[in-house]
Design a protein around this motif. Structure first.
Motif, PDB file in Angstrom:
ATOM      1  N   ILE A  73      35.288  37.573  62.466  1.00 45.45           N
ATOM      2  CA  ILE A  73      34.148  38.096  61.726  1.00 45.45           C
ATOM      3  C   ILE A  73      33.170  36.963  61.408  1.00 45.45           C
ATOM      4  CG2 ILE A  73      35.391  40.069  60.796  1.00 45.45           C
ATOM      5  CD1 ILE A  73      35.492  38.581  58.104  1.00 45.45           C
ATOM      6  N   LYS A  74      31.911  37.319  61.335  1.00 46.93           N
ATOM      7  CA  LYS A  74      30.868  36.343  61.044  1.00 46.93           C
ATOM      8  C   LYS A  74      30.843  36.057  59.543  1.00 46.93           C
ATOM      9  CE  LYS A  74      28.094  37.844  64.926  1.00 46.93           C
ATOM     10  NZ  LYS A  74      26.884  38.537  65.360  1.00 46.93           N
ATOM     11  N   PRO A  75      30.388  34.864  59.171  1.00 45.30           N
ATOM     12  CA  PRO A  75      30.298  34.528  57.739  1.00 45.30           C
ATOM     13  C   PRO A  75      29.390  35.512  56.998  1.00 45.30           C
ATOM     14  CG  PRO A  75      29.996  32.570  59.085  1.00 45.30           C
ATOM     15  CD  PRO A  75      29.985  33.747  60.022  1.00 45.30           C
ATOM     16  N   PHE A  76      29.783  35.830  55.765  1.00 42.91           N
ATOM     17  CA  PHE A  76      28.961  36.704  54.927  1.00 42.91           C
ATOM     18  C   PHE A  76      29.266  36.421  53.465  1.00 42.91           C
ATOM     19  CE2 PHE A  76      32.925  39.050  54.961  1.00 42.91           C
ATOM     20  CZ  PHE A  76      32.992  39.620  53.699  1.00 42.91           C
ATOM     21  N   LYS A  77      28.313  36.793  52.623  1.00 43.45           N
ATOM     22  CA  LYS A  77      28.470  36.784  51.166  1.00 43.45           C
ATOM     23  C   LYS A  77      27.836  38.059  50.662  1.00 43.45           C
ATOM     24  CE  LYS A  77      28.520  31.813  50.506  1.00 43.45           C
ATOM     25  NZ  LYS A  77      27.900  30.649  49.940  1.00 43.45           N
ATOM     26  N   ALA A  78      28.537  38.761  49.779  1.00 45.13           N
ATOM     27  CA  ALA A  78      28.025  40.032  49.268  1.00 45.13           C
ATOM     28  C   ALA A  78      28.521  40.241  47.845  1.00 45.13           C
ATOM     29  CB  ALA A  78      28.485  41.171  50.172  1.00 45.13           C
ATOM     30  N   THR A  79      27.910  41.207  47.180  1.00 47.04           N
ATOM     31  CA  THR A  79      28.338  41.610  45.847  1.00 47.04           C
ATOM     32  C   THR A  79      28.971  42.987  45.954  1.00 47.04           C
ATOM     33  OG1 THR A  79      26.542  40.352  44.841  1.00 47.04           O
ATOM     34  CG2 THR A  79      27.586  42.042  43.474  1.00 47.04           C
ATOM     35  N   ALA A  80      30.080  43.162  45.245  1.00 44.20           N
ATOM     36  CA  ALA A  80      30.770  44.451  45.250  1.00 44.20           C
ATOM     37  C   ALA A  80      30.932  44.947  43.821  1.00 44.20           C
ATOM     38  CB  ALA A  80      32.142  44.309  45.902  1.00 44.20           C
ATOM     39  N   TYR A  81      31.025  46.259  43.704  1.00 44.33           N
ATOM     40  CA  TYR A  81      31.400  46.861  42.437  1.00 44.33           C
ATOM     41  C   TYR A  81      32.898  47.091  42.511  1.00 44.33           C
ATOM     42  CZ  TYR A  81      31.904  49.989  38.515  1.00 44.33           C
ATOM     43  OH  TYR A  81      32.310  50.547  37.332  1.00 44.33           O
ATOM     44  N   HIS A  82      33.633  46.523  41.542  1.00 49.02           N
ATOM     45  CA  HIS A  82      35.098  46.613  41.589  1.00 49.02           C
ATOM     46  C   HIS A  82      35.664  46.641  40.171  1.00 49.02           C
ATOM     47  CE1 HIS A  82      39.179  44.754  42.773  1.00 49.02           C
ATOM     48  NE2 HIS A  82      39.213  46.055  43.003  1.00 49.02           N
ATOM     49  N   ASN A  83      36.316  47.745  39.849  1.00 48.00           N
ATOM     50  CA  ASN A  83      36.984  47.899  38.555  1.00 48.00           C
ATOM     51  C   ASN A  83      36.078  47.557  37.372  1.00 48.00           C
ATOM     52  OD1 ASN A  83      39.374  48.812  39.718  1.00 48.00           O
ATOM     53  ND2 ASN A  83      40.185  46.747  39.937  1.00 48.00           N
ATOM     54  N   GLY A  84      34.866  48.103  37.387  1.00 50.91           N
ATOM     55  CA  GLY A  84      33.948  47.944  36.273  1.00 50.91           C
ATOM     56  C   GLY A  84      33.178  46.647  36.244  1.00 50.91           C
ATOM     57  N   LYS A  85      33.298  45.845  37.292  1.00 47.87           N
ATOM     58  CA  LYS A  85      32.600  44.553  37.330  1.00 47.87           C
ATOM     59  C   LYS A  85      31.891  44.376  38.663  1.00 47.87           C
ATOM     60  CE  LYS A  85      36.069  42.303  34.456  1.00 47.87           C
ATOM     61  NZ  LYS A  85      37.154  41.353  34.425  1.00 47.87           N
ATOM     62  N   PHE A  86      30.928  43.470  38.671  1.00 48.14           N
ATOM     63  CA  PHE A  86      30.290  43.042  39.905  1.00 48.14           C
ATOM     64  C   PHE A  86      30.987  41.752  40.316  1.00 48.14           C
ATOM     65  CE2 PHE A  86      26.447  45.263  38.018  1.00 48.14           C
ATOM     66  CZ  PHE A  86      26.665  46.420  38.740  1.00 48.14           C
ATOM     67  N   VAL A  87      31.507  41.723  41.547  1.00 41.26           N
ATOM     68  CA  VAL A  87      32.264  40.569  42.037  1.00 41.26           C
ATOM     69  C   VAL A  87      31.699  40.107  43.372  1.00 41.26           C
ATOM     70  CG1 VAL A  87      34.385  41.265  40.837  1.00 41.26           C
ATOM     71  CG2 VAL A  87      34.003  42.016  43.189  1.00 41.26           C
ATOM     72  N   ASP A  88      31.892  38.835  43.650  1.00 44.49           N
ATOM     73  CA  ASP A  88      31.472  38.269  44.933  1.00 44.49           C
ATOM     74  C   ASP A  88      32.585  38.452  45.956  1.00 44.49           C
ATOM     75  OD1 ASP A  88      29.039  37.364  43.876  1.00 44.49           O
ATOM     76  OD2 ASP A  88      29.935  35.473  43.216  1.00 44.49           O
ATOM     77  N   VAL A  89      32.183  38.801  47.165  1.00 50.73           N
ATOM     78  CA  VAL A  89      33.109  38.931  48.287  1.00 50.73           C
ATOM     79  C   VAL A  89      32.486  38.172  49.449  1.00 50.73           C
ATOM     80  CG1 VAL A  89      34.291  40.505  49.863  1.00 50.73           C
ATOM     81  CG2 VAL A  89      33.831  41.225  47.516  1.00 50.73           C
ATOM     82  N   SER A  90      33.306  37.416  50.173  1.00 51.80           N
ATOM     83  CA  SER A  90      32.811  36.663  51.323  1.00 51.80           C
ATOM     84  C   SER A  90      33.899  36.576  52.377  1.00 51.80           C
ATOM     85  CB  SER A  90      32.394  35.250  50.902  1.00 51.80           C
ATOM     86  OG  SER A  90      33.542  34.488  50.567  1.00 51.80           O
ATOM     87  N   ASN A  91      33.527  36.081  53.529  1.00 55.30           N
ATOM     88  CA  ASN A  91      34.520  35.871  54.571  1.00 55.30           C
ATOM     89  C   ASN A  91      35.586  34.886  54.087  1.00 55.30           C
ATOM     90  OD1 ASN A  91      32.070  34.123  54.915  1.00 55.30           O
ATOM     91  ND2 ASN A  91      33.449  33.015  56.284  1.00 55.30           N
ATOM     92  N   GLU A  92      35.217  33.967  53.221  1.00 61.28           N
ATOM     93  CA  GLU A  92      36.180  33.007  52.685  1.00 61.28           C
ATOM     94  C   GLU A  92      37.141  33.670  51.696  1.00 61.28           C
ATOM     95  OE1 GLU A  92      33.694  29.920  51.126  1.00 61.28           O
ATOM     96  OE2 GLU A  92      33.175  29.172  53.125  1.00 61.28           O
ATOM     97  N   SER A  93      36.647  34.620  50.908  1.00 64.14           N
ATOM     98  CA  SER A  93      37.508  35.251  49.900  1.00 64.14           C
ATOM     99  C   SER A  93      38.515  36.225  50.506  1.00 64.14           C
ATOM    100  CB  SER A  93      36.667  35.954  48.822  1.00 64.14           C
ATOM    101  OG  SER A  93      36.013  37.092  49.335  1.00 64.14           O
ATOM    102  N   ILE A  94      38.255  36.698  51.719  1.00 63.50           N
ATOM    103  CA  ILE A  94      39.206  37.616  52.347  1.00 63.50           C
ATOM    104  C   ILE A  94      40.192  36.897  53.266  1.00 63.50           C
ATOM    105  CG2 ILE A  94      37.527  39.487  52.237  1.00 63.50           C
ATOM    106  CD1 ILE A  94      37.538  39.218  55.431  1.00 63.50           C
ATOM    107  N   ALA A  95      39.958  35.615  53.516  1.00 65.25           N
ATOM    108  CA  ALA A  95      40.828  34.859  54.422  1.00 65.25           C
ATOM    109  C   ALA A  95      42.267  34.873  53.921  1.00 65.25           C
ATOM    110  CB  ALA A  95      40.326  33.431  54.555  1.00 65.25           C
ATOM    111  N   GLY A  96      43.187  34.990  54.857  1.00 63.82           N
ATOM    112  CA  GLY A  96      44.599  34.926  54.525  1.00 63.82           C
ATOM    113  C   GLY A  96      45.244  36.250  54.188  1.00 63.82           C
ATOM    114  N   LYS A  97      44.473  37.359  54.278  1.00 60.62           N
ATOM    115  CA  LYS A  97      45.074  38.667  54.000  1.00 60.62           C
ATOM    116  C   LYS A  97      44.488  39.715  54.942  1.00 60.62           C
ATOM    117  CE  LYS A  97      41.887  38.974  50.155  1.00 60.62           C
ATOM    118  NZ  LYS A  97      41.733  38.847  48.744  1.00 60.62           N
ATOM    119  N   TRP A  98      45.195  40.803  55.082  1.00 64.64           N
ATOM    120  CA  TRP A  98      44.703  41.925  55.881  1.00 64.64           C
ATOM    121  C   TRP A  98      43.586  42.613  55.111  1.00 64.64           C
ATOM    122  CZ3 TRP A  98      46.086  43.159  60.834  1.00 64.64           C
ATOM    123  CH2 TRP A  98      47.169  42.442  61.355  1.00 64.64           C
TER     124      TRP A  98
END
Length: 187
Positions: free
Chosen positions: A8-33
């Motif tokens: 996957i190509k590098p990315f940075k995004a904002t997500a709504y998760h459990n009542g908060k706004f959180v950052d998600v990126s290709n780096e934050s998903i590394a190491g898991k399915w």
């Protein structure tokens, strides 16, 4: 060219998760399915049925170490408003990624340019960041979470068992195949 087995190509995004706004990126998903589930837009018709189905199966995905990320070209504010007002979307506990710049939709090649929305695309990404499963289809056709769960389990199985393959209708615990000269013409 297919996206299967590409990183996957590098990315940075904002997500709504459990009542908060959180950052998600290709780096934050590394190491898991990771499972990216693209859909056209918030406050639509087929989309809430799919996201609710995923929400109802979410614990099963978590049990196998897979995180779901729903993605649309809406903003994270829109995701929050939809989550707060829809009974179906209120069940969602996985991150809802906002892609208003359409970077993710372009990266995964599901963007409908003239509409600014995504096709229904599902992508299973392994811990190394490679796409192992992809399904893209018309926006009028809803997906089934249980079939996606089966596909993730199959992808995890073959990753853990090199040389084996999962036949049609394979379910966890069922027999697999080991391609070999002895197997040719015997199936």
């Amino acid at each position: 060219m297919s996206l299967i087995n590409t990183t996957i190509k590098p990315f940075k995004a904002t997500a709504y998760h459990n009542g908060k706004f959180v950052d998600v990126s290709n780096e934050s998903i590394a190491g898991k399915w990771s499972i990216f589930v693209f859909y056209p837009a918030d406050f639509t018709f087929v989309c809430p049925t799919e996201l609710e189905d995923l929400a109802e199966q979410y614990a099963e995905f978590q049990k196998i170490g897979a995180e779901i990320y729903s993605v649309s070209t809406d903003t994270h504010f829109s995701h929050k408003a939809w989550h707060d007002t829809s009974e179906a979307i209120g069940k969602v506990q996985y991150p809802m990624i906002a892609d208003p710049t359409q970077v993710l939709a372009r990266n995964f090649e599901v963007l409908i340019e003239e509409e600014g929305m995504a096709l229904r695309g599902t992508f299973v990404v392994n811990p190394e960041g490679q796409i192992k499963v992809m399904e893209v289809h018309d926006n009028g056709i809803g997906r089934v979470a249980s079939e996606l769960l089966r596909k993730v389990k199959a992808a995890q199985y073959i990753a853990a068992h090199p040389g084996e393959v999962c036949p049609a209708k394979w379910e966890e615990g069922a027999k697999t195949l080991t391609p070999s000269l002895d197997l040719v013409g015997k199936i």
